[in-house]
Scaffold this active site. Structure first.
Site, PDB file in Angstrom:
ATOM      1  N   THR A  42      -1.212  -6.875   3.714  1.00 24.02           N
ATOM      2  CA  THR A  42      -2.213  -6.804   3.177  1.00 24.02           C
ATOM      3  C   THR A  42      -3.462  -5.866   3.738  1.00 24.02           C
ATOM      4  OG1 THR A  42      -3.127  -8.889   3.982  1.00 24.02           O
ATOM      5  CG2 THR A  42      -1.788  -9.175   2.136  1.00 24.02           C
ATOM      6  N   ASN A  44      -7.231  -6.212   4.382  1.00 28.37           N
ATOM      7  CA  ASN A  44      -8.230  -7.378   4.073  1.00 28.37           C
ATOM      8  C   ASN A  44      -9.674  -6.628   4.352  1.00 28.37           C
ATOM      9  OD1 ASN A  44      -6.463  -9.821   5.061  1.00 28.37           O
ATOM     10  ND2 ASN A  44      -5.802  -8.167   6.487  1.00 28.37           N
ATOM     11  N   GLU A 124      -7.659 -10.683   0.513  1.00 25.94           N
ATOM     12  CA  GLU A 124      -6.431  -9.981   0.950  1.00 25.94           C
ATOM     13  C   GLU A 124      -5.692  -9.222  -0.070  1.00 25.94           C
ATOM     14  OE1 GLU A 124      -5.068 -12.941   4.451  1.00 25.94           O
ATOM     15  OE2 GLU A 124      -5.040 -13.839   2.467  1.00 25.94           O
TER      16      GLU A 124
END
Length: 189
Positions: A42, A44, A124
């Site tokens: 992910t 972030n 995320e």
């Protein structure tokens, strides 16, 4: 399309409050769980860099598009909260030939990750693309076009991974329709 009891019906085109379009946000290191533990990396972003409407969203899973942009900056080593050192390359390894700089579909979590017992909200973004390297420090502009389901707690990591895979499948199918694809252009402005 797989449908679970928790899934929210998705309209044929985005409706209020969508689309939500962000400005360019910094991509920061998270906890290192998305890639290493779940196999689902992910990007972030700091919640304080997002429009206020994002903070008012129900905790859960959303979908949209994103565009990652490199930043001219020297490489840095940054220490995470857990003491692990992460390389910030500011997107210098992103490859146009690999499609890294295109507007790409995303599934994102706006939540507290109860499986990991977080007590604060995170955003995320899982970009549905095969990047060849990390891009901490780069910028990301994204939109949120719809809601898949509420945030859930899980009894196992495997159950969490299975639900994320279903979230991805649902999001891909929706984002592959013209009323949703039309919102890719918002990220080029």
């Amino acid at each position: 399309m797989t449908v679970r009891d928790v899934d929210v019906p998705i309209p044929e085109q985005p409706g209020a409050p969508y689309p939500i379009v962000t400005k360019c946000c910094d991509i920061v290191c998270g906890f290192g769980r998305g890639s290493s533990e779940l196999g689902i990396p992910t990007a972030n972003v700091p919640v304080d860099q997002l429009p206020e409407v994002v903070n008012k969203l129900e905790l859960g899973v959303y979908f949209g598009y994103a565009k990652v942009t490199p930043v001219a900056h020297d490489l840095e080593q940054v220490e995470r909260e857990d003491g692990r050192v992460v390389s910030y390359n500011y997107g210098s390894h992103l490859e146009e030939d690999n499609g890294d700089l295109e507007v790409l579909p995303v599934v994102l979590s706006v939540g507290k990750n109860p499986f990991y017992h977080n007590d604060f909200k995170t955003v995320e973004i899982h970009i549905l693309h095969d990047f060849k390297s990390t891009f901490y420090g780069a910028k990301i502009k994204f939109n949120i076009l719809g809601y898949v389901r509420p945030e859930l707690d899980y009894t196992s990591k495997e159950a969490l991974i299975e639900d994320i895979k279903t979230d991805i499948e649902i999001s891909k199918q929706v984002l592959d329709t013209e009323p949703y694809r039309a919102h890719m252009a918002e990220l080029l402005k």
